[in-house]
Design a protein around this motif. Structure first.
Motif: not given
Length: 320
Positions: A151-174
């Motif tokens: 996203s164009d707001n790193i805080e929004v990106t971090k919040r989404i990753v925090q809520e959705l990250n798991s052992d099945l899908i490992r997220f990176y910050y775009g």
């Protein structure tokens, strides 16, 4: 957290399944008369997975928006503008976080989906994209993958990753929305080209397609103001395995069917993206030889074998 998923096709239904699996309250919206929604209402399953009873189904857009803090959208990229316009008439969108989970560009304008969404819904929402490799068929069999939230707001990106990250899908910050969106859309185009090469028994050229295709798209991203290195990450090059080599890829299968003279009945988002990239090539004065060749084959009925051989076996030149 409450999460709504708008769109109950193959990917949208998976996203509802996944958000529920990682511990959220989930509502899945679909159009009342759509075949997918009717099937889910009747059996709570589709060809790929079964939904938990915890996932609530609704055909009320207003209810789905009211319910959630995070709203995931997974529909056809070409329907996004009219759909976003519909959302804009609902007052409940203000302050919500929307995640676009489609890989495409608006065919006629070449605009990125985040631009299209912002033009219709406005600036009073948080907006992100969810891109990168992965097939429903693999995820439901517990085969993990890596994906990107941007996203164009790193805080929004971090919040989404925090809520959705798991052992099945490992997220990176775009960190580059332009590069992530163009890269994700363009990989579907490369998938069509790969399918054509498969159908013509030139599969060994897929290595050249990967190398040259990535370079081609990186030039466009740079011209548009993005970071040309982004396309070498998960959103584009990292998604090639799932698109250029997978039996599950609709885009690859479309390309193969086209050169074999067969009909392919499912949505291949890359077809509209070919048009969009042709438009962007003109807007930014960037040469996109592979995208241009596909445009000629798909929309101008040029011979696929001759066009692709001419493309890959052009006169000798320096690689870099």
């Amino acid at each position: 957290m409450n999460i709504s998923v708008l769109g109950c096709g193959r990917w949208g239904t998976f996203l509802a399944w996944y958000a529920n699996k990682v511990g959220h309250n989930v509502m899945l919206w679909g159009r009342e008369n759509s075949r997918n929604f009717i099937g889910l209402k009747e059996t709570r399953s589709n060809d790929y997975l079964s939904l938990s009873e915890d996932v609530e189904l609704t055909n009320s857009l207003e209810k789905a928006i009211l319910f959630a803090e995070i709203i995931i959208i997974s529909i056809s990229a070409q329907e996004l503008r009219s759909f976003a316009n519909q959302l804009s008439s609902l007052n409940e969108t203000q302050g919500k976080t929307f995640i676009l989970c489609m890989k495409g560009l608006e065919a006629n304008s070449g605009k990125r989906l985040s631009q299209v969404f912002r033009e219709e819904v406005g600036k009073n929402v948080n907006l992100a994209v969810w891109v990168g490799p992965g097939h429903v068929q693999d995820f439901v069999n517990n085969i993990p993958n890596c994906m990107v939230i941007g996203s164009d707001n790193i805080e929004v990106t971090k919040r989404i990753v925090q809520e959705l990250n798991s052992d099945l899908i490992r997220f990176y910050y775009g960190q580059d929305l332009i590069g992530n969106e163009i890269g994700a859309a363009a990989k579907n185009v490369m998938g069509i080209a790969a399918g054509m090469l498969d159908g013509l028994n030139y599969s060994s050229l897929k290595g050249s397609l990967m190398a040259r295709g990535t370079k081609e798209i990186s030039r466009l991203v740079r011209a548009m103001g993005g970071n040309d290195v982004t396309v070498y990450g998960l959103s584009h090059l990292g998604d090639f395995e799932a698109t250029l080599f997978s039996d599950h890829s609709h885009n690859r299968k479309f390309g193969q069917a086209l050169v074999e003279g067969k009909r392919f009945g499912k949505l291949a988002e890359g077809v509209a993206t070919v048009k969009a990239l042709d438009e962007l090539s003109k807007q930014y004065d960037v040469q996109l030889p592979i995208c241009n060749a596909l445009f000629e084959i798909i929309f101008e009925n040029k011979n696929a074998e001759e066009t692709l051989k001419d493309l890959f076996l052009r006169p000798v030149k320096f690689e870099f």
